[in-house]
Write a protein that holds these residues in place. Sequence first.
Motif, PDB file in Angstrom:
ATOM      1  N   SER A   7       0.725  -1.125  -0.070  1.00 37.25           N
ATOM      2  CA  SER A   7       0.109   0.099  -0.069  1.00 37.25           C
ATOM      3  C   SER A   7       0.952   1.264   0.078  1.00 37.25           C
ATOM      4  CB  SER A   7      -0.844   0.100   1.318  1.00 37.25           C
ATOM      5  OG  SER A   7      -0.273   0.209   2.377  1.00 37.25           O
ATOM      6  N   PHE A   8       2.141   1.140   0.475  1.00 41.37           N
ATOM      7  CA  PHE A   8       2.971   2.364   0.423  1.00 41.37           C
ATOM      8  C   PHE A   8       3.524   2.786  -0.952  1.00 41.37           C
ATOM      9  CE2 PHE A   8       3.064   1.478   4.993  1.00 41.37           C
ATOM     10  CZ  PHE A   8       3.247   2.531   5.468  1.00 41.37           C
ATOM     11  N   TRP A   9       3.141   2.055  -2.102  1.00 42.26           N
ATOM     12  CA  TRP A   9       3.492   2.269  -3.524  1.00 42.26           C
ATOM     13  C   TRP A   9       2.886   3.695  -3.694  1.00 42.26           C
ATOM     14  CZ3 TRP A   9       7.274   1.227  -6.337  1.00 42.26           C
ATOM     15  CH2 TRP A   9       8.210   0.297  -6.248  1.00 42.26           C
ATOM     16  N   VAL A  10       1.513   3.788  -3.160  1.00 41.80           N
ATOM     17  CA  VAL A  10       0.942   5.125  -3.368  1.00 41.80           C
ATOM     18  C   VAL A  10       1.561   6.470  -3.479  1.00 41.80           C
ATOM     19  CG1 VAL A  10      -1.287   4.339  -2.557  1.00 41.80           C
ATOM     20  CG2 VAL A  10       0.171   5.474  -0.999  1.00 41.80           C
ATOM     21  N   TYR A  11       2.774   6.304  -2.636  1.00 49.57           N
ATOM     22  CA  TYR A  11       3.623   7.591  -2.620  1.00 49.57           C
ATOM     23  C   TYR A  11       4.591   7.641  -3.892  1.00 49.57           C
ATOM     24  CZ  TYR A  11       1.976   8.214   2.146  1.00 49.57           C
ATOM     25  OH  TYR A  11       1.121   8.440   3.165  1.00 49.57           O
ATOM     26  N   ILE A  12       4.408   6.583  -4.822  1.00 50.78           N
ATOM     27  CA  ILE A  12       4.931   7.282  -6.131  1.00 50.78           C
ATOM     28  C   ILE A  12       4.630   8.062  -6.806  1.00 50.78           C
ATOM     29  CG2 ILE A  12       3.616   5.517  -7.335  1.00 50.78           C
ATOM     30  CD1 ILE A  12       7.315   5.520  -7.947  1.00 50.78           C
ATOM     31  N   ALA A  13       3.438   8.724  -6.174  1.00 52.59           N
ATOM     32  CA  ALA A  13       2.543  10.013  -6.821  1.00 52.59           C
ATOM     33  C   ALA A  13       3.625  11.188  -6.785  1.00 52.59           C
ATOM     34  CB  ALA A  13       1.401  10.012  -6.180  1.00 52.59           C
ATOM     35  N   ALA A  14       4.442  10.923  -5.927  1.00 45.35           N
ATOM     36  CA  ALA A  14       5.453  12.152  -5.689  1.00 45.35           C
ATOM     37  C   ALA A  14       6.353  12.358  -6.891  1.00 45.35           C
ATOM     38  CB  ALA A  14       5.961  12.224  -4.520  1.00 45.35           C
ATOM     39  N   LEU A  15       6.602  11.620  -7.582  1.00 41.82           N
ATOM     40  CA  LEU A  15       7.516  11.181  -8.534  1.00 41.82           C
ATOM     41  C   LEU A  15       7.163  12.265  -9.964  1.00 41.82           C
ATOM     42  CD1 LEU A  15      10.371  10.504  -9.628  1.00 41.82           C
ATOM     43  CD2 LEU A  15       9.219   8.276 -10.196  1.00 41.82           C
ATOM     44  N   PRO A  16       5.799  11.841 -10.400  1.00 43.83           N
ATOM     45  CA  PRO A  16       5.799  12.855 -11.387  1.00 43.83           C
ATOM     46  C   PRO A  16       5.487  14.280 -11.126  1.00 43.83           C
ATOM     47  CG  PRO A  16       3.603  11.394 -10.681  1.00 43.83           C
ATOM     48  CD  PRO A  16       4.949  10.902 -10.057  1.00 43.83           C
ATOM     49  N   ALA A  17       5.137  14.496  -9.737  1.00 40.32           N
ATOM     50  CA  ALA A  17       5.053  15.892  -9.349  1.00 40.32           C
ATOM     51  C   ALA A  17       6.595  16.466  -9.274  1.00 40.32           C
ATOM     52  CB  ALA A  17       4.734  15.956  -7.820  1.00 40.32           C
ATOM     53  N   PHE A  18       7.479  15.599  -8.937  1.00 35.28           N
ATOM     54  CA  PHE A  18       9.045  16.092  -8.843  1.00 35.28           C
ATOM     55  C   PHE A  18       9.347  16.388 -10.440  1.00 35.28           C
ATOM     56  CE2 PHE A  18      13.570  15.315  -9.485  1.00 35.28           C
ATOM     57  CZ  PHE A  18      14.221  15.929  -8.705  1.00 35.28           C
ATOM     58  N   VAL A  19       9.065  15.510 -11.529  1.00 32.05           N
ATOM     59  CA  VAL A  19       9.446  15.353 -12.842  1.00 32.05           C
ATOM     60  C   VAL A  19       8.725  16.978 -13.347  1.00 32.05           C
ATOM     61  CG1 VAL A  19       9.300  14.610 -15.193  1.00 32.05           C
ATOM     62  CG2 VAL A  19       9.862  13.070 -13.321  1.00 32.05           C
ATOM     63  N   LEU A  20       7.292  17.056 -13.164  1.00 30.34           N
ATOM     64  CA  LEU A  20       6.363  18.056 -13.778  1.00 30.34           C
ATOM     65  C   LEU A  20       7.306  19.499 -13.301  1.00 30.34           C
ATOM     66  CD1 LEU A  20       3.004  16.871 -13.434  1.00 30.34           C
ATOM     67  CD2 LEU A  20       4.095  17.397 -15.594  1.00 30.34           C
ATOM     68  N   PHE A  21       7.390  19.404 -12.032  1.00 29.66           N
ATOM     69  CA  PHE A  21       8.194  20.778 -11.349  1.00 29.66           C
ATOM     70  C   PHE A  21       9.402  20.946 -11.802  1.00 29.66           C
ATOM     71  CE2 PHE A  21       9.625  23.946  -8.314  1.00 29.66           C
ATOM     72  CZ  PHE A  21       8.351  24.529  -7.925  1.00 29.66           C
ATOM     73  N   ALA A  22      10.207  20.168 -12.270  1.00 26.41           N
ATOM     74  CA  ALA A  22      11.544  20.213 -12.685  1.00 26.41           C
ATOM     75  C   ALA A  22      11.405  20.659 -14.347  1.00 26.41           C
ATOM     76  CB  ALA A  22      12.353  18.932 -12.707  1.00 26.41           C
ATOM     77  N   LEU A  23      10.637  20.225 -14.919  1.00 27.96           N
ATOM     78  CA  LEU A  23      10.476  20.739 -16.275  1.00 27.96           C
ATOM     79  C   LEU A  23       9.749  21.925 -16.592  1.00 27.96           C
ATOM     80  CD1 LEU A  23       9.706  17.206 -17.757  1.00 27.96           C
ATOM     81  CD2 LEU A  23      11.878  18.288 -17.750  1.00 27.96           C
ATOM     82  N   PHE A  24       9.031  22.316 -15.999  1.00 21.76           N
ATOM     83  CA  PHE A  24       7.943  23.489 -16.221  1.00 21.76           C
ATOM     84  C   PHE A  24       7.768  24.465 -15.512  1.00 21.76           C
ATOM     85  CE2 PHE A  24       6.077  19.343 -18.163  1.00 21.76           C
ATOM     86  CZ  PHE A  24       6.201  19.647 -19.388  1.00 21.76           C
ATOM     87  N   VAL A  25       8.620  24.447 -14.131  1.00 24.47           N
ATOM     88  CA  VAL A  25       8.559  25.622 -13.258  1.00 24.47           C
ATOM     89  C   VAL A  25       9.822  26.337 -13.299  1.00 24.47           C
ATOM     90  CG1 VAL A  25       7.600  26.387 -11.046  1.00 24.47           C
ATOM     91  CG2 VAL A  25       6.685  24.436 -12.047  1.00 24.47           C
ATOM     92  N   PRO A  26       9.933  27.381 -13.660  1.00 22.60           N
ATOM     93  CA  PRO A  26      11.171  28.212 -13.587  1.00 22.60           C
ATOM     94  C   PRO A  26      11.415  28.649 -12.177  1.00 22.60           C
ATOM     95  CG  PRO A  26       9.546  29.418 -15.044  1.00 22.60           C
ATOM     96  CD  PRO A  26       8.776  28.355 -14.378  1.00 22.60           C
TER      97      PRO A  26
END
Length: 400
Positions: free
Chosen positions: A161-180
């Motif tokens: 059930s702790f796999w739910v926290y993989i949701a933080a990974l796309p948040a990391f990628v999106l922020f790194a790519l699209f937020v100056p």
Amino acid sequence: MKRTPFKKIALLAGSFIVVTGGSIAANVPKIAEEFPTIPLQVVESLTTIPSLFLIFSVLFSHTIARWIGYKKTVLLGLGIVTVSGLIPVFVHNFWVIFLSRAFFGIGIGLFNSLLVSFIRYFYEGKERATMIGFQSAFEGIGGMTISFLVGQLLKISWQTSFWVYIAALPAFVLFALFVPDIPAEPSGFSGKRGADDARERDTEGKGKGKMRAGTFGYIALLFVVVMFYMSITVRVTPLMTTIGYGDATDGSNILSFIGIGAMAAGFLFGQIFTFIGKYTLPIAFLLLGLSLFAVGQSNSVLVTGLAAALCGFSFRTFIPYLFNKVNSSHTGNANLSTSLLLVGFNLGAALSPYGIALLEKLFRLASIRAIFTTEAAILLGFSAVSFGYHFFVGPRKAIE
């Protein structure tokens, strides 16, 4: 600066996991069985320990951001959340898991208030209020979604059930790519340029003390309102089972109604604030008081559910109003104000059971119904005072 939809999505993606620290509550019985030598209270603290460490890290997030950069600090927090959130999947040592939950809270605290700083820098006026409302909505969506997924994955095993926290990974990628990145100087957060920056710096210096005094009032208010709001989470199931019109499953469903109301408020906050403006606060208190009164008097699952939805709606109208208020003012330290509001929020949530107990003792409340009725009366009093201020004191100040 270019305002792409991806930047907005990236800013909101981090909010998706902000309130998911307690989402693993359903795991507690299984973890307790797995580690029988660990006291139950310590196992239960796995759901609350993130909030305690969040309070600590949120106070230092802006200091760290000025040192290494705002974007890097957000990415550091998201990275810590991703790693610490997934550690229980691979580790079968309770104290390592306990430590990972503490780091999970530290990670959330590092980027939580900074997300508001990015919104304050990139957006102004109605668009800023709308984004802060969306941020509140995404927090609600994230909490509900992660809690639901935990329940489904728990059918496999508590570690899965702790796999739910993989949701933080796309948040990391999106922020790194699209937020100056954004500058650390206070003037960089006004959302304006040129001569406006100089004027706001001057205003900020003159009004700093005044804003901070007002912020402390907001923190105290937030602390009390959060405690009252959390009472519906803590006491609604005992209320329903004691009176006899619902069971534990019904109580769980009621919490979903809260989430639905909270999401609606978050998405509509920009329009609500534009339409009613300064009366947002007293109307939010009015609706929250009425919803708690309805919960206390209800004898029906349907009525309780509708009241819970109104409770979530009014509370999530109140929260972004405060954050928008401190981030739209040109006086005081908005970064510090945001951090302190988050501290007040988490303290109110963590101490809610003790606040309810104190309320019972002070007013000699003998039933759960009486708790909700008393809280409703206090909130309706807040609403009356706030309405009175805006009707009588506000106009007089404007004339002077």
